[in-house]
Design a protein around this motif. Structure first.
Motif, PDB file in Angstrom:
ATOM      1  N   LEU A  57      31.808  10.300  57.576  1.00 47.38           N
ATOM      2  CA  LEU A  57      31.807  11.824  58.230  1.00 47.38           C
ATOM      3  C   LEU A  57      32.481  11.919  58.816  1.00 47.38           C
ATOM      4  CD1 LEU A  57      29.665  13.853  58.117  1.00 47.38           C
ATOM      5  CD2 LEU A  57      28.350  12.517  59.763  1.00 47.38           C
ATOM      6  N   PHE A  58      32.949  13.409  59.090  1.00 46.76           N
ATOM      7  CA  PHE A  58      33.269  13.691  60.236  1.00 46.76           C
ATOM      8  C   PHE A  58      32.099  14.578  61.373  1.00 46.76           C
ATOM      9  CE2 PHE A  58      37.767  14.281  58.371  1.00 46.76           C
ATOM     10  CZ  PHE A  58      37.749  13.828  59.696  1.00 46.76           C
ATOM     11  N   GLY A  59      31.582  15.225  60.628  1.00 46.33           N
ATOM     12  CA  GLY A  59      30.187  16.250  61.394  1.00 46.33           C
ATOM     13  C   GLY A  59      30.635  16.923  60.130  1.00 46.33           C
ATOM     14  N   GLU A  60      30.406  18.780  60.896  1.00 47.26           N
ATOM     15  CA  GLU A  60      30.205  20.273  60.380  1.00 47.26           C
ATOM     16  C   GLU A  60      31.480  20.260  60.828  1.00 47.26           C
ATOM     17  OE1 GLU A  60      27.473  22.172  62.515  1.00 47.26           O
ATOM     18  OE2 GLU A  60      25.892  21.371  61.754  1.00 47.26           O
ATOM     19  N   SER A  61      32.298  20.052  61.104  1.00 49.33           N
ATOM     20  CA  SER A  61      33.828  20.640  60.762  1.00 49.33           C
ATOM     21  C   SER A  61      34.984  19.625  60.734  1.00 49.33           C
ATOM     22  CB  SER A  61      34.209  21.759  61.842  1.00 49.33           C
ATOM     23  OG  SER A  61      34.062  20.908  63.542  1.00 49.33           O
ATOM     24  N   VAL A  62      36.262  20.098  60.498  1.00 48.27           N
ATOM     25  CA  VAL A  62      37.098  19.018  60.362  1.00 48.27           C
ATOM     26  C   VAL A  62      38.475  19.635  61.446  1.00 48.27           C
ATOM     27  CG1 VAL A  62      39.072  18.369  59.023  1.00 48.27           C
ATOM     28  CG2 VAL A  62      36.660  18.238  58.529  1.00 48.27           C
ATOM     29  N   PRO A  63      39.897  18.923  61.976  1.00 49.22           N
ATOM     30  CA  PRO A  63      40.467  19.542  62.478  1.00 49.22           C
ATOM     31  C   PRO A  63      41.964  19.904  61.805  1.00 49.22           C
ATOM     32  CG  PRO A  63      40.365  17.377  63.173  1.00 49.22           C
ATOM     33  CD  PRO A  63      38.829  17.801  62.687  1.00 49.22           C
ATOM     34  N   LEU A  64      42.263  21.324  61.938  1.00 54.58           N
ATOM     35  CA  LEU A  64      43.235  21.665  61.365  1.00 54.58           C
ATOM     36  C   LEU A  64      44.549  20.811  61.758  1.00 54.58           C
ATOM     37  CD1 LEU A  64      42.797  25.156  61.477  1.00 54.58           C
ATOM     38  CD2 LEU A  64      42.539  23.506  59.379  1.00 54.58           C
ATOM     39  N   PRO A  65      45.294  20.439  61.096  1.00 62.09           N
ATOM     40  CA  PRO A  65      46.586  20.305  62.031  1.00 62.09           C
ATOM     41  C   PRO A  65      47.351  20.892  63.449  1.00 62.09           C
ATOM     42  CG  PRO A  65      47.085  20.360  59.580  1.00 62.09           C
ATOM     43  CD  PRO A  65      45.863  21.106  59.912  1.00 62.09           C
ATOM     44  N   VAL A  66      46.949  22.065  63.708  1.00 62.87           N
ATOM     45  CA  VAL A  66      47.588  23.087  64.606  1.00 62.87           C
ATOM     46  C   VAL A  66      47.015  23.051  65.794  1.00 62.87           C
ATOM     47  CG1 VAL A  66      48.781  24.322  62.012  1.00 62.87           C
ATOM     48  CG2 VAL A  66      46.598  24.760  62.848  1.00 62.87           C
ATOM     49  N   SER A  67      47.877  23.948  66.892  1.00 63.17           N
ATOM     50  CA  SER A  67      47.038  24.288  67.559  1.00 63.17           C
ATOM     51  C   SER A  67      47.520  25.361  68.213  1.00 63.17           C
ATOM     52  CB  SER A  67      46.992  22.816  68.760  1.00 63.17           C
ATOM     53  OG  SER A  67      48.745  23.034  68.995  1.00 63.17           O
ATOM     54  N   ILE A  68      46.199  26.061  68.832  1.00 63.43           N
ATOM     55  CA  ILE A  68      47.012  27.570  68.899  1.00 63.43           C
ATOM     56  C   ILE A  68      47.923  26.819  70.884  1.00 63.43           C
ATOM     57  CG2 ILE A  68      46.140  28.365  67.766  1.00 63.43           C
ATOM     58  CD1 ILE A  68      44.464  29.314  69.682  1.00 63.43           C
ATOM     59  N   ALA A  69      49.069  28.332  71.263  1.00 57.38           N
ATOM     60  CA  ALA A  69      48.934  28.009  72.573  1.00 57.38           C
ATOM     61  C   ALA A  69      48.471  29.353  73.239  1.00 57.38           C
ATOM     62  CB  ALA A  69      50.062  27.841  73.296  1.00 57.38           C
ATOM     63  N   VAL A  70      47.649  29.348  74.271  1.00 59.72           N
ATOM     64  CA  VAL A  70      47.051  30.744  75.252  1.00 59.72           C
ATOM     65  C   VAL A  70      47.641  30.828  75.937  1.00 59.72           C
ATOM     66  CG1 VAL A  70      44.972  31.342  75.202  1.00 59.72           C
ATOM     67  CG2 VAL A  70      44.994  30.608  74.250  1.00 59.72           C
ATOM     68  N   VAL A  71      48.726  31.907  76.360  1.00 57.66           N
ATOM     69  CA  VAL A  71      49.430  32.326  77.675  1.00 57.66           C
ATOM     70  C   VAL A  71      49.544  33.330  78.521  1.00 57.66           C
ATOM     71  CG1 VAL A  71      51.278  31.211  76.669  1.00 57.66           C
ATOM     72  CG2 VAL A  71      51.056  32.936  76.564  1.00 57.66           C
ATOM     73  N   LYS A  72      49.059  33.699  79.331  1.00 51.56           N
ATOM     74  CA  LYS A  72      48.699  35.117  80.468  1.00 51.56           C
ATOM     75  C   LYS A  72      49.864  35.706  80.391  1.00 51.56           C
ATOM     76  CE  LYS A  72      44.629  34.220  81.107  1.00 51.56           C
ATOM     77  NZ  LYS A  72      43.646  35.008  80.790  1.00 51.56           N
ATOM     78  N   ARG A  73      50.006  36.950  80.490  1.00 54.55           N
ATOM     79  CA  ARG A  73      51.286  37.765  80.286  1.00 54.55           C
ATOM     80  C   ARG A  73      50.571  38.943  81.695  1.00 54.55           C
ATOM     81  NH1 ARG A  73      53.481  38.537  74.493  1.00 54.55           N
ATOM     82  NH2 ARG A  73      53.403  36.590  73.547  1.00 54.55           N
TER      83      ARG A  73
END
Length: 70
Positions: free
Chosen positions: A54-70
């Motif tokens: 059991l993972f739970g109610e979600s599964v991690p994706l093999p990607v991430s996102i980078a948040v940057v301030k502009r």
């Protein structure tokens, strides 16, 4: 319109989504997770790995996102 009970484990369906990031989110790397729910009653489905653990109610994706301030 195609129930998960009929999904084959060796087939994939592309499903694109736009990720909206609120402006107050601090900069950094963020992991993305996905999950499924029953559209009729709103209940989340449980997620299992290939060993049926059991993972739970979600599964991690093999990607991430980078948040940057502009």
């Amino acid at each position: 319109s195609f129930p998960t009970t009929r999904w084959s484990t060796d087939k994939y369906v592309r499903d694109e989504h736009e990720v909206m990031v609120p402006p107050e989110i601090p900069p950094g790397e963020y992991q993305l997770f996905v999950g499924l729910w029953d559209h009729i009653n709103g209940e989340r489905f449980l997620a299992f790995d290939e060993r049926e653990w059991l993972f739970g109610e979600s599964v991690p994706l093999p990607v991430s996102i980078a948040v940057v301030k502009r």
